[in-house]
Design an enzyme around this catalytic site. Structure first.
Site, PDB file in Angstrom:
ATOM      1  N   ARG A 104      16.064 -10.698 -82.888  1.00 56.01           N
ATOM      2  CA  ARG A 104      15.945  -9.987 -81.615  1.00 56.01           C
ATOM      3  C   ARG A 104      14.964  -8.822 -81.706  1.00 56.01           C
ATOM      4  NH1 ARG A 104      21.546 -11.605 -79.495  1.00 56.01           N
ATOM      5  NH2 ARG A 104      21.848 -10.487 -77.569  1.00 56.01           N
ATOM      6  N   ARG A 114      21.598  -4.380 -71.597  1.00 61.08           N
ATOM      7  CA  ARG A 114      21.231  -5.486 -72.497  1.00 61.08           C
ATOM      8  C   ARG A 114      19.902  -6.101 -72.068  1.00 61.08           C
ATOM      9  NH1 ARG A 114      26.753  -8.491 -71.849  1.00 61.08           N
ATOM     10  NH2 ARG A 114      25.842 -10.224 -73.001  1.00 61.08           N
ATOM     11  N   ARG A 129      30.848 -15.427 -66.650  1.00 62.16           N
ATOM     12  CA  ARG A 129      31.047 -16.198 -67.891  1.00 62.16           C
ATOM     13  C   ARG A 129      32.471 -16.066 -68.426  1.00 62.16           C
ATOM     14  NH1 ARG A 129      26.886 -15.326 -72.681  1.00 62.16           N
ATOM     15  NH2 ARG A 129      27.314 -13.127 -72.286  1.00 62.16           N
ATOM     16  N   LYS A 162      21.796 -19.949 -74.030  1.00 64.47           N
ATOM     17  CA  LYS A 162      21.606 -20.324 -75.442  1.00 64.47           C
ATOM     18  C   LYS A 162      22.879 -20.955 -76.016  1.00 64.47           C
ATOM     19  CE  LYS A 162      20.367 -16.063 -76.563  1.00 64.47           C
ATOM     20  NZ  LYS A 162      20.460 -15.420 -75.232  1.00 64.47           N
ATOM     21  N   ARG A 182      34.299 -11.528 -72.161  1.00 61.18           N
ATOM     22  CA  ARG A 182      33.806 -10.520 -73.091  1.00 61.18           C
ATOM     23  C   ARG A 182      33.812  -9.138 -72.468  1.00 61.18           C
ATOM     24  NH1 ARG A 182      28.317 -13.074 -75.439  1.00 61.18           N
ATOM     25  NH2 ARG A 182      27.757 -10.873 -75.360  1.00 61.18           N
TER      26      ARG A 182
HETATM   27  P1  ADP Z   1      23.646 -16.916 -73.712  1.00 59.49           P
HETATM   28  O1  ADP Z   1      24.272 -17.595 -74.909  1.00 59.49           O
HETATM   29  O2  ADP Z   1      22.163 -17.129 -73.657  1.00 59.49           O
HETATM   30  O3  ADP Z   1      24.031 -15.479 -73.566  1.00 59.49           O
HETATM   31  P2  ADP Z   1      25.477 -18.618 -72.195  1.00 59.49           P
HETATM   32  O4  ADP Z   1      25.200 -19.976 -72.736  1.00 59.49           O
HETATM   33  O5  ADP Z   1      26.727 -17.953 -72.656  1.00 59.49           O
HETATM   34  O6  ADP Z   1      24.188 -17.650 -72.406  1.00 59.49           O
HETATM   35  O7  ADP Z   1      25.450 -18.729 -70.601  1.00 59.49           O
HETATM   36  C1  ADP Z   1      25.727 -17.592 -69.785  1.00 59.49           C
HETATM   37  C2  ADP Z   1      26.513 -18.041 -68.558  1.00 59.49           C
HETATM   38  O8  ADP Z   1      25.656 -18.823 -67.720  1.00 59.49           O
HETATM   39  C3  ADP Z   1      27.724 -18.909 -68.873  1.00 59.49           C
HETATM   40  O9  ADP Z   1      28.772 -18.578 -67.988  1.00 59.49           O
HETATM   41  C4  ADP Z   1      27.228 -20.341 -68.635  1.00 59.49           C
HETATM   42  O10 ADP Z   1      28.261 -21.218 -68.222  1.00 59.49           O
HETATM   43  C5  ADP Z   1      26.201 -20.141 -67.534  1.00 59.49           C
HETATM   44  N1  ADP Z   1      25.051 -21.045 -67.636  1.00 59.49           N
HETATM   45  C6  ADP Z   1      24.433 -21.473 -68.766  1.00 59.49           C
HETATM   46  N2  ADP Z   1      23.390 -22.283 -68.463  1.00 59.49           N
HETATM   47  C7  ADP Z   1      23.339 -22.336 -67.095  1.00 59.49           C
HETATM   48  C8  ADP Z   1      22.482 -23.011 -66.159  1.00 59.49           C
HETATM   49  N3  ADP Z   1      21.455 -23.761 -66.552  1.00 59.49           N
HETATM   50  N4  ADP Z   1      22.746 -22.836 -64.843  1.00 59.49           N
HETATM   51  C9  ADP Z   1      23.788 -22.055 -64.425  1.00 59.49           C
HETATM   52  N5  ADP Z   1      24.625 -21.408 -65.255  1.00 59.49           N
HETATM   53  C10 ADP Z   1      24.415 -21.547 -66.587  1.00 59.49           C
HETATM   54  P1  AMP Z   2      25.204 -11.910 -77.735  1.00 63.72           P
HETATM   55  O1  AMP Z   2      26.508 -12.553 -78.071  1.00 63.72           O
HETATM   56  O2  AMP Z   2      24.032 -12.629 -78.337  1.00 63.72           O
HETATM   57  O3  AMP Z   2      25.050 -11.663 -76.250  1.00 63.72           O
HETATM   58  O4  AMP Z   2      25.225 -10.480 -78.438  1.00 63.72           O
HETATM   59  C1  AMP Z   2      26.199  -9.515 -78.082  1.00 63.72           C
HETATM   60  C2  AMP Z   2      25.810  -8.160 -78.653  1.00 63.72           C
HETATM   61  O5  AMP Z   2      25.796  -8.228 -80.096  1.00 63.72           O
HETATM   62  C3  AMP Z   2      24.408  -7.657 -78.289  1.00 63.72           C
HETATM   63  O6  AMP Z   2      24.406  -6.988 -77.018  1.00 63.72           O
HETATM   64  C4  AMP Z   2      24.103  -6.708 -79.443  1.00 63.72           C
HETATM   65  O7  AMP Z   2      24.815  -5.495 -79.312  1.00 63.72           O
HETATM   66  C5  AMP Z   2      24.717  -7.457 -80.626  1.00 63.72           C
HETATM   67  N1  AMP Z   2      23.761  -8.386 -81.260  1.00 63.72           N
HETATM   68  C6  AMP Z   2      23.870  -9.745 -81.344  1.00 63.72           C
HETATM   69  N2  AMP Z   2      22.844 -10.270 -82.018  1.00 63.72           N
HETATM   70  C7  AMP Z   2      22.045  -9.224 -82.367  1.00 63.72           C
HETATM   71  C8  AMP Z   2      20.807  -9.119 -83.057  1.00 63.72           C
HETATM   72  N3  AMP Z   2      20.173 -10.210 -83.547  1.00 63.72           N
HETATM   73  N4  AMP Z   2      20.269  -7.888 -83.216  1.00 63.72           N
HETATM   74  C9  AMP Z   2      20.896  -6.786 -82.756  1.00 63.72           C
HETATM   75  N5  AMP Z   2      22.054  -6.824 -82.090  1.00 63.72           N
HETATM   76  C10 AMP Z   2      22.640  -8.028 -81.890  1.00 63.72           C
END
Ligand code: ADP
Ligand code: AMP
Length: 230
Positions: A110, A189, A144, A35, A178
């Site tokens: 969520r 998660r 990541r 995302k 993170r």
């Molecule tokens: P989210 O925001 O949904 O938690 P991220 O955008 O942070 O996910 O992506 C999670 C990890 O996966 C990051 O390290 C990113 O570089 C990698 N990633 C994102 N899209 C892809 C893809 N299509 N293929 C492989 N790795 C990806």
């Molecule tokens: P994310 O950065 O989206 O992976 O979120 C990291 C953490 O923040 C999650 O594991 C939850 O603990 C909290 N969090 C983020 N967005 C939400 C949401 N919309 N509702 C509840 N918890 C959230």
């Protein structure tokens, strides 16, 4: 979510009615779906600011605000932060001037309660779900890292920076990982996603604004599918 349940893009009316100017977009999917990675392009295409509840909570945590202190334990454990906190955060964020023409929600809503609250305060024109099988999530999240200055997202093997440790986007040379990006927390998660968040897919399907894209392909291809939706 799986391929069989995916609403084919061709069956959706969204191709003929582009995203409404003043409405918001929801980027939906499990943790690690991509995302944040795709958000930058969508912001560029639509002009809508990214609103990531995860980023907002991490900023509150880093600033040591009372909200950050309240959220900390839930985030570290990989559990969802209570709806009342999240909804309050979003209500405040949507009062800001740049939200006037809608925003790109990333990681929100969520839960059904969050979606219901959102429906009272903003119009959502499309929910874009990035579908990635569970088996891919752990390797994505555990590899990541992000730029400490501009928060650009990278991956040790799938999307590394061109020069190790230096951000391709802004040139900053400090990368962050993170605290919750570890295997144990990822499993919690993912479980929270399946029990509390995934039911939202049907909630939005019933409202006819849900479109799924295949997130299990390279980053540029996912981006092209999303661009076709928009
Ligand atoms: P989210 O925001 O949904 O938690 P991220 O955008 O942070 O996910 O992506 C999670 C990890 O996966 C990051 O390290 C990113 O570089 C990698 N990633 C994102 N899209 C892809 C893809 N299509 N293929 C492989 N790795 C990806
Ligand atoms: P994310 O950065 O989206 O992976 O979120 C990291 C953490 O923040 C999650 O594991 C939850 O603990 C909290 N969090 C983020 N967005 C939400 C949401 N919309 N509702 C509840 N918890 C959230």
């Amino acid at each position: 979510m799986n391929g069989a349940r995916r609403a084919p893009l061709s069956s959706r009316s969204l191709h003929s009615s582009p995203v409404h100017m003043a409405s918001s977009i929801v980027l939906f999917g499990p943790p690690g779906a991509g995302k944040g990675t795709q958000a930058g392009n969508i912001v560029e295409m639509t002009g809508k600011p990214q609103v990531s509840t995860g980023d907002m909570l991490r900023a509150a945590l880093a600033a040591g605000t009372s909200l950050g202190v309240e959220a900390k334990g839930f985030m570290e454990a990989g559990q969802l932060v209570p709806d009342s906190i999240i909804i309050g955060l979003i209500e405040e964020r949507l009062k800001e001037a740049d939200a006037e023409n809608g925003v790109l929600f990333d990681g929100f809503p969520r839960t059904i309660a969050q979606a219901e609250a959102l429906s009272q305060i903003a119009e959502v024109s499309v929910v874009i779900a990035i579908e990635v099988p569970d088996g891919r999530i752990v390797e994505r999240i555990c590899g990541r890292y992000t730029c400490g200055a501009c928060a650009a997202v990278y991956h040790d093997t799938f999307n590394p920076t061109a020069n190790p440790g230096v951000c391709d986007q802004c040139g900053h040379a400090e990368m962050k990982r993170r605290a919750d990006d570890n295997e144990d927390t990822v499993r919690t998660r993912l479980s929270a996603y399946h029990t509390q968040t995934a039911p939202l897919a049907d909630w939005y399907r019933q409202r006819d604004i849900f479109v799924a894209v295949n997130g299990d392909q390279d980053i540029a291809k996912v981006g092209s599918e999303i661009a076709a939706v928009l």
